[in-house]
Write a protein that holds these residues in place. Sequence first.
Motif, short mmCIF file in Angstrom:
data_model
loop_
_atom_site.label_atom_id
_atom_site.label_comp_id
_atom_site.label_asym_id
_atom_site.label_seq_id
_atom_site.Cartn_x
_atom_site.Cartn_y
_atom_site.Cartn_z
N TRP A 210 69.34 19.47 2.14
CA TRP A 210 70.14 20.70 2.03
C TRP A 210 71.21 20.54 0.95
O TRP A 210 71.43 21.43 0.13
N GLN B 81 81.72 22.53 4.48
CA GLN B 81 80.38 23.11 4.32
C GLN B 81 79.31 22.26 5.01
O GLN B 81 78.38 22.79 5.61
N HIS C 58 76.99 23.41 8.21
CA HIS C 58 75.54 23.21 8.21
C HIS C 58 75.10 22.46 9.47
O HIS C 58 74.14 22.87 10.14
N LYS D 109 72.59 23.65 12.51
CA LYS D 109 71.34 22.92 12.71
C LYS D 109 71.30 22.17 14.04
O LYS D 109 70.24 22.02 14.66
#
Length: 660
Positions: A86, A265, A269, A273
């Motif tokens: 990612w 960030q 994420h 997830k």
Amino acid sequence: MKIAEIALNVPLDENFYYQIPEQMDAQVYNRVEVNFGGRELSGFILDIQEKEAIEEKLKGIRLKEIEKMMDEKPIIDERIVEIAKWMSEFYIAPLGETLSAITPSAKRAKKYSHPFVYNGKLAVLNSEQEKAYQEIEGFLGKPETFLIHGVTGSGKTEVYKHLVKKSLSLGKSSIILIPEIALTPQNLERFYESFGDEVAIYHSKLTQSEKLGEWMRALKGEAKVVIGPRSAVFMPLKNLGLIIMDEEHETSYKSNNSPRYHARQIAHHRSRKESAALVLGSATPQMETYYYAQKKVFHLVELKNRFGGSGLPKVEIIDLKEEKESKNLVSLKLLKLMIETLQNQKQVLIFLNRRGFSTVMLCRQCGHTFRCPNCDVSLTFHRNEKKLVCHHCDYHEELPRKCPSCDGIDIIELGSGTEKLESIISSYFPNVPIERMDLDTTRKRNSYWEILNRMKKKEARILIGTQMVAKGHDIAGIHLVGVILPDIILNIPDFRSTERTFVLLTQVIGRAGRRQEQGIALIQTYMPEHYAIQLSAEQNYPEFFRRELEKRRLFSYPPFSRLGRLVIRGQNQEKVIAFADEAKDFIKSNLPDNKKRQILGPVSCPMEKLKNNYRHHIIIKSMEPSEIQKAVRAIRDFSRKSASFRQLYLEIDMDPLSMV
């Protein structure tokens, strides 16, 4: 014959294939050492296939063998690889580079030891803290984001500890992010006394072997709580249920090296997830964070009162234009208050965001100033080392006896840093123990902790420092805070300078009077009418946010856009300018502005020369990160094909925090 696909830490957007020796029991995600272009590099196996399955792909390629395995068992799992992929996509960085940024590099693990003692105790929350806890605790283990907007000294840490306890009771683990290594011992002590050996620590001051030891404790499930600065966000904890990001506004959460990630960030994420609640805490949240909370994208939780009921410090602004009698950094009013504070057996903190002794050395005969040959800045004089030093590239030279331009000997010192401030205050208080906290005094391991410990034990009475002293330290005895020349930050050519000034002032003022008695703060400035200074004195974040938001709206800066920044740099100025001109033509022809995206530049950076590199930058604005990424990739691909780009480098920064 088995072939391994390996990610290596090289600046290329591809993985590499190596043959696995027959005697080697290699697994997917193992770390291995290979020969790459004559260099020994380590990398991670991402896939293993039989040679026949990919024979067409490898046609004409002579494969080398893996030289050795670094670990019996992999130190990463599929979650870490997913995060790395990612990051590679979002920050436009090679996968090997992102994996290298995430993982410790040591070959052997070593246990980290510390002096703290477990007692299992948690403080009782007051009614306001309990309300904040209740608003969040039902969402642990769910991908929701909260902003705790609490005044300085409101007791956010105790709320965090109760949330961690609840998370553990649900069988979930927690990451607590802090902005500075200097804050790690203070926070480790607080959390270890409550949660014992379930706590791990992770930061760059550990040896690589100690980092690997703590990393493996998390991977094996032995550690369930991790504390550390930005790199701790990657720790491979099992059953992650909670991520806490204290002082979320701090710029130190952003990496200055590729991949230029922001821990917030990464935390967002992982929250999505791995179904973990994300709690952001700050008295002065980043503008974008508070904006999303106002728009109800995040849940807003408020702590409006100080823990212990002391009230916020009483703040006075000193207009230095009116200070005719004071001839140095310390105003008469500040000096008088320092004397009273010390006589009452209390402590003083003095903040000046510039280190060294004198910031400019000037020849009075010809006007020559001593400048860094590598950077577009003056050299700073450090009296203790008797050297002129560049604070950007660390270039240094001996202080010359005469001017190199005219051979004159009348060289004078202008400007002031923390070293000079310490000298001035020592002359006023020769028998008072003083500590200085800046990059020069904290280079050694544990030096932060030792300085803070001496303040907490009242072995030192005055603390002088740069922005390090503003970041979350809790020293009960500090009654008076003096702020010297915050104008320095206001004058930096960056759209975030006003916000940074307000944040630093509010935070450093908040170090005063953190127990029962109200503290005092003085701000010495030549710009007393500036709203960042006025509103920080009032500790009025909502009004600052309102006024700053209108400025951002007018110029379409975040939160009304997202930004991408490309820096073209190289040692040859002519080549940098030539490629910048080429890039400008390419952008005009292939990437014209549209409703979704605007591209500015390339133009020279405000600091054009840095670390012996000339620099031009391109700024891309859009509300959609994908639009920025498309433009970045197009310019990057163009640079790779351009003959004039040789010996140049392209820095890629998504959502940059600095425009200098």
